[in-house]
Motif scaffolding. Structure first.
Motif, PDB file in Angstrom:
ATOM      1  N   MET A   1       0.835  -1.189   0.000  1.00 51.26           N
ATOM      2  CA  MET A   1       0.000   0.000   0.000  1.00 51.26           C
ATOM      3  C   MET A   1       0.881   1.254   0.000  1.00 51.26           C
ATOM      4  O   MET A   1       1.830   1.356   0.743  1.00 51.26           O
ATOM      5  N   GLU A   2       0.543   2.229  -0.838  1.00 55.64           N
ATOM      6  CA  GLU A   2       1.331   3.445  -0.951  1.00 55.64           C
ATOM      7  C   GLU A   2       0.987   4.400   0.188  1.00 55.64           C
ATOM      8  O   GLU A   2      -0.159   4.520   0.582  1.00 55.64           O
ATOM      9  N   SER A   3       2.003   5.081   0.698  1.00 53.27           N
ATOM     10  CA  SER A   3       1.729   6.077   1.726  1.00 53.27           C
ATOM     11  C   SER A   3       1.251   7.347   1.055  1.00 53.27           C
ATOM     12  O   SER A   3       1.573   7.625  -0.098  1.00 53.27           O
ATOM     13  N   VAL A   4       0.499   8.139   1.792  1.00 60.21           N
ATOM     14  CA  VAL A   4      -0.010   9.399   1.260  1.00 60.21           C
ATOM     15  C   VAL A   4       1.141  10.312   0.880  1.00 60.21           C
ATOM     16  O   VAL A   4       1.087  11.029  -0.111  1.00 60.21           O
ATOM     17  N   GLN A   5       2.230  10.278   1.647  1.00 59.89           N
ATOM     18  CA  GLN A   5       3.375  11.141   1.378  1.00 59.89           C
ATOM     19  C   GLN A   5       3.920  10.907  -0.032  1.00 59.89           C
ATOM     20  O   GLN A   5       4.395  11.821  -0.677  1.00 59.89           O
ATOM     21  N   ASN A   6       3.856   9.684  -0.522  1.00 61.79           N
ATOM     22  CA  ASN A   6       4.384   9.386  -1.846  1.00 61.79           C
ATOM     23  C   ASN A   6       3.448   9.836  -2.960  1.00 61.79           C
ATOM     24  O   ASN A   6       3.839   9.838  -4.117  1.00 61.79           O
ATOM     25  N   ILE A   7       2.212  10.193  -2.627  1.00 65.38           N
ATOM     26  CA  ILE A   7       1.246  10.580  -3.642  1.00 65.38           C
ATOM     27  C   ILE A   7       1.117  12.093  -3.757  1.00 65.38           C
ATOM     28  O   ILE A   7       0.900  12.620  -4.822  1.00 65.38           O
ATOM     29  N   VAL A   8       1.280  12.804  -2.668  1.00 66.51           N
ATOM     30  CA  VAL A   8       1.131  14.257  -2.706  1.00 66.51           C
ATOM     31  C   VAL A   8       2.369  14.909  -3.311  1.00 66.51           C
ATOM     32  O   VAL A   8       3.461  14.359  -3.275  1.00 66.51           O
ATOM     33  N   ASP A  64      13.155  16.283   7.272  1.00 61.50           N
ATOM     34  CA  ASP A  64      14.244  15.584   6.600  1.00 61.50           C
ATOM     35  C   ASP A  64      14.404  16.105   5.163  1.00 61.50           C
ATOM     36  O   ASP A  64      13.520  15.927   4.333  1.00 61.50           O
ATOM     37  N   GLU A  65      15.529  16.760   4.910  1.00 62.16           N
ATOM     38  CA  GLU A  65      15.794  17.317   3.586  1.00 62.16           C
ATOM     39  C   GLU A  65      15.794  16.231   2.515  1.00 62.16           C
ATOM     40  O   GLU A  65      15.249  16.421   1.430  1.00 62.16           O
ATOM     41  N   LYS A  66      16.389  15.094   2.819  1.00 64.24           N
ATOM     42  CA  LYS A  66      16.466  14.001   1.847  1.00 64.24           C
ATOM     43  C   LYS A  66      15.067  13.594   1.383  1.00 64.24           C
ATOM     44  O   LYS A  66      14.823  13.447   0.180  1.00 64.24           O
ATOM     45  N   GLU A  67      14.151  13.426   2.318  1.00 60.89           N
ATOM     46  CA  GLU A  67      12.790  13.008   1.951  1.00 60.89           C
ATOM     47  C   GLU A  67      12.094  14.050   1.081  1.00 60.89           C
ATOM     48  O   GLU A  67      11.417  13.706   0.114  1.00 60.89           O
ATOM     49  N   LEU A  68      12.275  15.312   1.414  1.00 67.02           N
ATOM     50  CA  LEU A  68      11.647  16.367   0.635  1.00 67.02           C
ATOM     51  C   LEU A  68      12.271  16.472  -0.755  1.00 67.02           C
ATOM     52  O   LEU A  68      11.565  16.677  -1.747  1.00 67.02           O
ATOM     53  N   TYR A  72      10.582  16.069  -4.403  1.00 67.83           N
ATOM     54  CA  TYR A  72      10.821  17.084  -5.434  1.00 67.83           C
ATOM     55  C   TYR A  72      11.265  16.432  -6.744  1.00 67.83           C
ATOM     56  O   TYR A  72      10.752  16.743  -7.819  1.00 67.83           O
ATOM     57  N   LEU A  73      12.221  15.520  -6.644  1.00 68.46           N
ATOM     58  CA  LEU A  73      12.719  14.840  -7.845  1.00 68.46           C
ATOM     59  C   LEU A  73      11.632  13.989  -8.489  1.00 68.46           C
ATOM     60  O   LEU A  73      11.515  13.948  -9.719  1.00 68.46           O
ATOM     61  N   SER A  74      10.841  13.323  -7.673  1.00 69.63           N
ATOM     62  CA  SER A  74       9.769  12.498  -8.232  1.00 69.63           C
ATOM     63  C   SER A  74       8.737  13.378  -8.948  1.00 69.63           C
ATOM     64  O   SER A  74       8.199  12.988  -9.988  1.00 69.63           O
ATOM     65  N   VAL A  77      10.046  14.130 -12.391  1.00 67.36           N
ATOM     66  CA  VAL A  77       9.883  12.985 -13.290  1.00 67.36           C
ATOM     67  C   VAL A  77       8.435  12.891 -13.759  1.00 67.36           C
ATOM     68  O   VAL A  77       8.168  12.720 -14.952  1.00 67.36           O
ATOM     69  N   ILE A  78       7.512  13.022 -12.814  1.00 73.55           N
ATOM     70  CA  ILE A  78       6.091  12.956 -13.162  1.00 73.55           C
ATOM     71  C   ILE A  78       5.719  14.057 -14.151  1.00 73.55           C
ATOM     72  O   ILE A  78       5.001  13.815 -15.122  1.00 73.55           O
ATOM     73  N   ASP A  79       6.197  15.269 -13.916  1.00 68.36           N
ATOM     74  CA  ASP A  79       5.894  16.376 -14.832  1.00 68.36           C
ATOM     75  C   ASP A  79       6.356  16.060 -16.245  1.00 68.36           C
ATOM     76  O   ASP A  79       5.685  16.383 -17.214  1.00 68.36           O
ATOM     77  N   GLU A  80       7.511  15.432 -16.353  1.00 66.34           N
ATOM     78  CA  GLU A  80       8.071  15.128 -17.675  1.00 66.34           C
ATOM     79  C   GLU A  80       7.350  13.959 -18.357  1.00 66.34           C
ATOM     80  O   GLU A  80       7.171  13.960 -19.573  1.00 66.34           O
TER      81      GLU A  80
END
Length: 104
Positions: A1-8, A64-68, A72-74, A77-80
């Motif tokens: 199951m995907e977490s909400v954080q990965n969808i927003v 956590d900067e890494k998580e944010l 951001y990077l994802s 990718v989605i935009d492209e």
């Protein structure tokens, strides 16, 4: 199951952080040295934050900067790749290339 954080989006995460801390747009925008309307557009997904802004948001809210940055990077990718017929195939190839290039 995907977490909400990965969808927003990062913008949605920024809005959630700002609201959780009870800060108005103008205060966070001032910390980022951007116009309030730009931050509003970022939060609504009408404009992309840049990497420096994402890092600053992490510092401002103590997250956590890494998580944010990963979010951001994802988003980039989605935009492209949104609406590309062979997006999933391209992602698989890109993953292999990334593994190859990061081993060098």
């Amino acid at each position: 199951m995907e977490s909400v954080q990965n969808i927003v989006s990062v913008g949605q995460q920024i809005r959630a952080l700002r609201e959780a801390h009870g800060l108005p747009l103008r205060k966070v925008a001032a910390e980022l040295d951007i116009d309030t309307s730009i931050l509003s557009k970022i939060e609504r997904g009408h404009r992309q934050a840049n990497r420096q802004q994402v890092c600053a948001i992490a510092r401002i809210f103590g997250v956590d900067e890494k998580e944010l940055i990963i979010q951001y990077l994802s988003d980039k990718v989605i935009d492209e790749l949104t609406n590309e017929e062979w997006a999933e195939d391209a992602l698989k190839v890109a993953e292999e290339k990334l593994k190859y290039y990061t081993r060098k």
